[in-house]
Enzyme design. Structure first.
Site, PDB file in Angstrom:
ATOM      1  N   GLU A   1      34.613  28.373  36.211  1.00 43.22           N
ATOM      2  CA  GLU A   1      35.403  29.545  36.567  1.00 43.22           C
ATOM      3  C   GLU A   1      36.830  28.712  37.341  1.00 43.22           C
ATOM      4  O   GLU A   1      36.734  27.609  37.487  1.00 43.22           O
ATOM      5  CB  GLU A   1      35.056  30.614  37.451  1.00 43.22           C
ATOM      6  CG  GLU A   1      34.521  30.155  38.612  1.00 43.22           C
ATOM      7  CD  GLU A   1      33.759  31.170  39.559  1.00 43.22           C
ATOM      8  OE1 GLU A   1      33.519  32.297  39.013  1.00 43.22           O
ATOM      9  OE2 GLU A   1      33.605  31.011  40.492  1.00 43.22           O
TER      10      GLU A   1
ATOM     11  N   ASP B   1      40.059  32.431  46.989  1.00 42.23           N
ATOM     12  CA  ASP B   1      40.755  32.089  45.508  1.00 42.23           C
ATOM     13  C   ASP B   1      42.217  32.013  45.914  1.00 42.23           C
ATOM     14  O   ASP B   1      43.268  32.579  45.144  1.00 42.23           O
ATOM     15  CB  ASP B   1      40.382  33.256  44.749  1.00 42.23           C
ATOM     16  CG  ASP B   1      39.129  33.746  44.922  1.00 42.23           C
ATOM     17  OD1 ASP B   1      38.138  32.957  44.739  1.00 42.23           O
ATOM     18  OD2 ASP B   1      38.854  34.961  44.369  1.00 42.23           O
TER      19      ASP B   1
HETATM   20  O1  FUB Z   1      36.629  36.016  44.351  1.00 41.94           O
HETATM   21  C1  FUB Z   1      35.819  36.661  43.204  1.00 41.94           C
HETATM   22  C2  FUB Z   1      35.535  35.406  42.231  1.00 41.94           C
HETATM   23  O2  FUB Z   1      34.806  34.407  42.968  1.00 41.94           O
HETATM   24  C3  FUB Z   1      36.633  34.561  41.689  1.00 41.94           C
HETATM   25  O3  FUB Z   1      37.093  35.192  40.603  1.00 41.94           O
HETATM   26  C4  FUB Z   1      35.974  33.205  41.338  1.00 41.94           C
HETATM   27  O4  FUB Z   1      36.773  32.253  41.115  1.00 41.94           O
HETATM   28  C5  FUB Z   1      35.191  33.134  42.700  1.00 41.94           C
HETATM   29  O5  FUB Z   1      35.844  32.445  43.646  1.00 41.94           O
END
Ligand code: FUB
Length: 365
Positions: A266, A59
């Protein structure tokens, strides 16, 4: 006697059938093995290598501060938490900030910048962070579940981009869900974009109210949209109520849940290119990074296409940043571990076409 002959004949047939079937299955095996070899031969080559390999990172939110590139990633660790649809296996407990003087240069890991034990309101799972600079201070924004297991967004401050950061005692008032991304507009205003469905809990927030019983949307229902709010001058609070962003198709209509190769899941990111606002995001279960453009930071944003094709591993998460006149995408895959929750951050150049559209990237040759 007649009966015995019939029994012997039956046994003979059965034995022949068993032999034939065992021949078939070993033939089958032989057929499968070369196929596997052929697959190995054609193994896809990544276009870029992990920025660090001594820890797992994911991320990546990249920024240029004082002429140096700083990367604010999640820090993946093998905690043995069983995998589920809520992402419990992403059970991270701290952040390490990385930096480098140029793309391709030596990467420095600045050690633990913030640990969950130093966030008074935190319960578990420190997910994708971002950072910003204002008021002569560096701000680290991070999502973590509170003690009731509800994701909220925290802020921590430092006088150095790499930390260590000191967390505020409470989460940002009115914040919820995951993946904060902070964008500075040309007039100096800062906006936070955030949210993530499924394990990120955004489907439970309607009109900024939490409903624990709210379920994931059904295919024919409208897709859950990302959220945003302008930040106050103190950078630790929202200057306005959280708003829902509209991502719409070229026909002006928002997507339904079954448009899951286009709808928001997301990993929000905002950047500006030639006066246009580019909102990019992950489609989660279909694993794309897509983008939509608008004329102002609030949208609506019209869907344009793919930025990054699915990478190895379930999640796809990125940031887009201009460094010395070139544009780059920071992203992750699972090259080092082959495991979806043990990721490694990478970077590659991102190019635009003359009309401002982004040239889609495939992270493998
Ligand atoms: O790293 C945990 C979660 O996985 C992140 O918050 C999301 O965007 C995904 O990459």
């Amino acid at each position: 006697m007649q009966k015995m002959k019939r029994q012997l004949a039956f046994i003979g047939i059965a034995l022949t059938a068993a032999l034939l079937s065992s021949c078939n299955s070993s033939e089958q095996k032989e057929k499968e093995e070369p196929k596997q070899e052929a697959q190995t031969e054609k193994k896809k080559e990544p276009i870029s290598q992990p920025l660090v390999s001594h820890i797992y990172t994911a991320d990546p939110s990249a920024h240029v501060f004082n002429g140096r590139i700083y990367i604010y990633p999640s820090h993946d660790t093998a905690t043995g938490t069983p995998e589920d649809d809520l992402g419990s296996h992403f059970n991270m407990m701290d952040y390490h900030i990385l930096s480098m003087d140029s793309v391709g240069g030596k990467v420095t890991d600045h050690g633990v910048a913030l640990h969950i034990k130093d966030v008074p309101w935190a319960g578990r799972q420190m997910w994708a962070p971002d950072a910003a600079f204002a008021n002569n201070t560096y701000y680290l924004y991070f999502p973590v579940k509170n003690k009731k297991d509800v994701f909220q967004i925290g802020v921590a401050t430092s006088d150095k981009p790499e930390g260590p950061f000191k967390a505020e005692k409470e989460p940002i008032k009115g914040s919820y869900s995951i993946d904060p991304s902070v964008f500075k507009d040309d007039d100096g205003s800062f906006y936070m974009y955030f949210g993530g469905i499924w394990g990120g809990q955004l489907q439970r927030w309607n009109n900024n109210k939490y409903d624990d019983s709210a379920k994931n949307r059904k295919p024919e229902e409208m897709a859950v949209q990302p959220r945003m709010a302008k930040l106050s001058k103190d950078m630790k609070s929202f200057a306005e109520p959280v708003k829902e962003i509209q991502i719409v198709g070229k026909d002006g209509k928002p997507f339904t849940e079954k448009d899951n190769d286009k709808r928001f899941f997301e990993a929000s990111w905002m950047h500006k290119y030639k006066g246009k606002y580019y909102f990019s995001y992950s489609t989660g279960d279909t694993h794309f990074i897509n983008y939509a453009t608008g004329d102002n930071p609030y949208g609506p944003f019209t869907y344009q296409g793919v930025v990054l094709d699915p990478v190895d591993g379930w999640t796809n998460h990125h940031s887009i940043v201009e460094i010395n006149g070139k544009w780059y995408i920071f992203y992750h895959d699972v090259q080092l571990s082959g495991k979806t929750h043990l990721r490694n951050v990478k970077v590659t150049e991102l190019k635009y076409n003359a009309d401002g559209s982004i040239q889609a990237i495939n992270a493998y040759k």
